[in-house]
Design a protein around this motif. Structure first.
Motif, short mmCIF file in Angstrom:
data_model
loop_
_atom_site.label_atom_id
_atom_site.label_comp_id
_atom_site.label_asym_id
_atom_site.label_seq_id
_atom_site.Cartn_x
_atom_site.Cartn_y
_atom_site.Cartn_z
N ARG A 140 0.81 -1.21 0.00
CA ARG A 140 0.00 0.00 0.00
C ARG A 140 0.85 1.26 0.00
O ARG A 140 0.46 2.28 -0.54
CB ARG A 140 -0.93 -0.01 1.22
N SER A 141 2.02 1.17 0.62
CA SER A 141 2.84 2.36 0.74
C SER A 141 3.81 2.53 -0.44
O SER A 141 4.56 3.48 -0.48
CB SER A 141 3.64 2.32 2.04
N HIS A 142 3.80 1.57 -1.38
CA HIS A 142 4.71 1.65 -2.51
C HIS A 142 4.35 2.87 -3.35
O HIS A 142 3.21 3.03 -3.78
CB HIS A 142 4.60 0.38 -3.36
N PRO A 143 5.30 3.74 -3.62
CA PRO A 143 4.99 4.97 -4.35
C PRO A 143 4.59 4.70 -5.79
O PRO A 143 5.03 3.71 -6.40
CB PRO A 143 6.30 5.75 -4.28
N ALA A 144 3.74 5.55 -6.33
CA ALA A 144 3.33 5.44 -7.73
C ALA A 144 4.54 5.69 -8.62
O ALA A 144 5.43 6.48 -8.28
CB ALA A 144 2.24 6.47 -8.04
N PRO A 145 4.63 5.00 -9.76
CA PRO A 145 5.78 5.18 -10.64
C PRO A 145 5.84 6.60 -11.20
O PRO A 145 4.81 7.21 -11.49
CB PRO A 145 5.56 4.15 -11.75
N THR A 146 7.05 7.11 -11.35
CA THR A 146 7.25 8.46 -11.88
C THR A 146 8.33 8.41 -12.95
O THR A 146 9.12 7.48 -13.04
CB THR A 146 7.69 9.44 -10.78
N VAL A 147 8.36 9.46 -13.79
CA VAL A 147 9.39 9.58 -14.80
C VAL A 147 10.70 10.00 -14.14
O VAL A 147 10.70 10.83 -13.22
CB VAL A 147 8.97 10.59 -15.89
N ARG A 148 11.80 9.40 -14.57
CA ARG A 148 13.12 9.79 -14.06
C ARG A 148 13.79 10.71 -15.06
O ARG A 148 13.83 10.41 -16.26
CB ARG A 148 14.00 8.56 -13.79
N VAL A 149 14.31 11.83 -14.59
CA VAL A 149 14.88 12.86 -15.46
C VAL A 149 16.37 12.99 -15.17
O VAL A 149 16.78 13.06 -14.01
CB VAL A 149 14.18 14.21 -15.25
N GLU A 150 17.16 13.02 -16.23
CA GLU A 150 18.61 13.13 -16.10
C GLU A 150 19.14 14.18 -17.07
O GLU A 150 18.68 14.25 -18.22
CB GLU A 150 19.27 11.78 -16.39
N GLN A 151 20.09 14.99 -16.65
CA GLN A 151 20.74 15.98 -17.51
C GLN A 151 22.11 15.45 -17.91
O GLN A 151 22.87 14.97 -17.07
CB GLN A 151 20.90 17.31 -16.76
N ARG A 152 22.41 15.53 -19.23
CA ARG A 152 23.70 15.06 -19.72
C ARG A 152 24.30 16.10 -20.67
O ARG A 152 23.57 16.80 -21.39
CB ARG A 152 23.54 13.74 -20.49
N THR A 153 25.62 16.19 -20.70
CA THR A 153 26.34 17.04 -21.63
C THR A 153 27.31 16.16 -22.41
O THR A 153 28.07 15.39 -21.81
CB THR A 153 27.12 18.15 -20.91
N VAL A 154 27.28 16.27 -23.75
CA VAL A 154 28.16 15.45 -24.58
C VAL A 154 29.44 16.22 -24.91
O VAL A 154 29.58 17.40 -24.57
CB VAL A 154 27.43 15.01 -25.87
N ALA A 155 30.38 15.57 -25.60
CA ALA A 155 31.68 16.17 -25.88
C ALA A 155 31.56 17.45 -26.71
O ALA A 155 32.41 18.34 -26.60
CB ALA A 155 32.57 15.15 -26.59
N SER A 156 30.52 17.56 -27.51
CA SER A 156 30.31 18.77 -28.32
C SER A 156 29.96 19.97 -27.45
O SER A 156 29.98 21.11 -27.93
CB SER A 156 29.19 18.54 -29.33
N GLY A 157 29.62 19.73 -26.19
CA GLY A 157 29.20 20.79 -25.28
C GLY A 157 27.70 20.98 -25.23
O GLY A 157 27.20 21.74 -24.40
N ARG A 158 26.98 20.29 -26.11
CA ARG A 158 25.53 20.43 -26.12
C ARG A 158 24.90 19.64 -24.97
O ARG A 158 25.38 18.56 -24.61
CB ARG A 158 24.96 19.99 -27.47
N GLN A 159 23.82 20.22 -24.44
CA GLN A 159 23.17 19.64 -23.27
C GLN A 159 21.86 18.96 -23.66
O GLN A 159 21.15 19.42 -24.58
CB GLN A 159 22.90 20.74 -22.24
N TYR A 160 21.56 17.90 -22.93
CA TYR A 160 20.37 17.11 -23.22
C TYR A 160 19.65 16.72 -21.93
O TYR A 160 20.28 16.56 -20.88
CB TYR A 160 20.74 15.83 -23.99
N THR A 161 18.34 16.57 -22.06
CA THR A 161 17.53 16.02 -20.98
C THR A 161 17.06 14.64 -21.40
O THR A 161 16.52 14.48 -22.50
CB THR A 161 16.33 16.91 -20.66
N LEU A 162 17.26 13.66 -20.54
CA LEU A 162 16.83 12.29 -20.79
C LEU A 162 15.69 11.96 -19.84
O LEU A 162 15.79 12.16 -18.63
CB LEU A 162 17.98 11.31 -20.58
N PHE A 163 14.60 11.45 -20.41
CA PHE A 163 13.43 11.05 -19.64
C PHE A 163 13.30 9.53 -19.70
O PHE A 163 13.11 8.97 -20.78
CB PHE A 163 12.17 11.71 -20.20
N TYR A 164 13.41 8.88 -18.55
CA TYR A 164 13.33 7.43 -18.48
C TYR A 164 11.96 7.02 -17.93
O TYR A 164 11.51 7.56 -16.92
CB TYR A 164 14.41 6.86 -17.57
N PRO A 165 11.31 6.04 -18.56
CA PRO A 165 9.98 5.64 -18.07
C PRO A 165 9.99 4.83 -16.79
O PRO A 165 9.00 4.80 -16.07
CB PRO A 165 9.43 4.80 -19.24
#
Length: 244
Positions: A20-45
């Motif tokens: 009953r106390s198990h939390p509802a699933p949520t999206v996991r969000v991660e910020q990454r920067t690649v070698a080019s210097g560009r930034q990305y947001t990754l959304f994991y289900p």
């Protein structure tokens, strides 16, 4: 021996409370920067189900944790372009346009990204199989396939977003922070982020999306001018809701 049933009862009660106390699933969000210097947001289900829906997700419904545009919209009909099978319903028996080469198949919790020749319709047997299994099948542009960038250099500059199968076969939605990125550059950065396969998601003026963070909703996209014409969405949704 008298204490044995009591121990079992206590164990069962603790298990029920834990469920009953198990939390509802949520999206996991991660910020990454690649070698080019560009930034990305990754959304994991995570434990969320991934679906394509044709009804506008409700911001007030907490079971939906992320919503972004999926397939292109047919500008003549305002209907999803080359969404062939929609949750068990055959919408189109043949493709309408001749330049989409990526096939996304969703059956239950299994997602598959495959490649076809541009302008070709997936085999009828595959469409029928997906229909019988109440699945979804749509066509979009492939950016990366089996680790190879499929896009040539140059082209228009926009913010970019894709549904990505990573090398560990985990899926994620990946979105660029930059609003000045070619498809080729995006494909190269996706490979750097570990993409094995990547399917483009509708962007430009159709880029509005959102995800749920704690008790608030965070808007995605920069232009958001054609939101009212969006015809289909890729969502991360509570699996219990997905079964209804």
């Amino acid at each position: 021996m008298k204490g044995f049933p009591t121990a079992i009862l206590l164990s069962l009660l603790l298990s029920l409370l834990g469920c009953r106390s198990h939390p509802a699933p949520t999206v996991r969000v991660e910020q990454r920067t690649v070698a080019s210097g560009r930034q990305y947001t990754l959304f994991y289900p995570g434990r969320l189900a991934i679906q394509v829906v044709t009804r506008l997700p409700n911001l007030d419904q907490s079971e939906c944790q992320l919503s972004v545009a999926a397939a292109y919209t047919d500008l003549q009909t305002n209907q999803p372009l080359d969404l062939l099978v929609d949750q068990g319903q055959l919408r189109q028996a043949r493709v309408k346009v001749g330049w989409l080469d990526g096939v996304l198949t969703i059956v239950n919790t299994t997602l598959t990204l495959t490649r076809i020749a541009p302008g070709q319709t997936p085999p009828h047997a595959l469409l029928e199989q997906v229909r019988r299994q109440n699945g979804t099948l749509l066509l979009q542009e492939l950016l990366v396939y089996q680790g190879q960038n499929l896009k040539p250099a140059g082209g228009s500059l926009f913010q970019r977003r894709a549904l990505v199968e990573l090398t560990n076969h985990q899926f994620a939605v990946i979105e660029s922070a930059s609003d000045s990125l070619t498809l080729y550059q995006f494909g190269e950065d996706l490979r750097a982020l570990g993409a094995r396969n990547a399917l483009y998601l509708d962007m430009g003026d159709w880029d509005e999306g959102w995800y749920r963070k704690d008790n608030s909703v965070v808007k995605l996209g920069y232009r958001r001018t054609q939101t009212a014409r969006q015809s289909n969405w890729l969502v991360f949704i509570n699996p219990e809701s997905a079964r209804k």
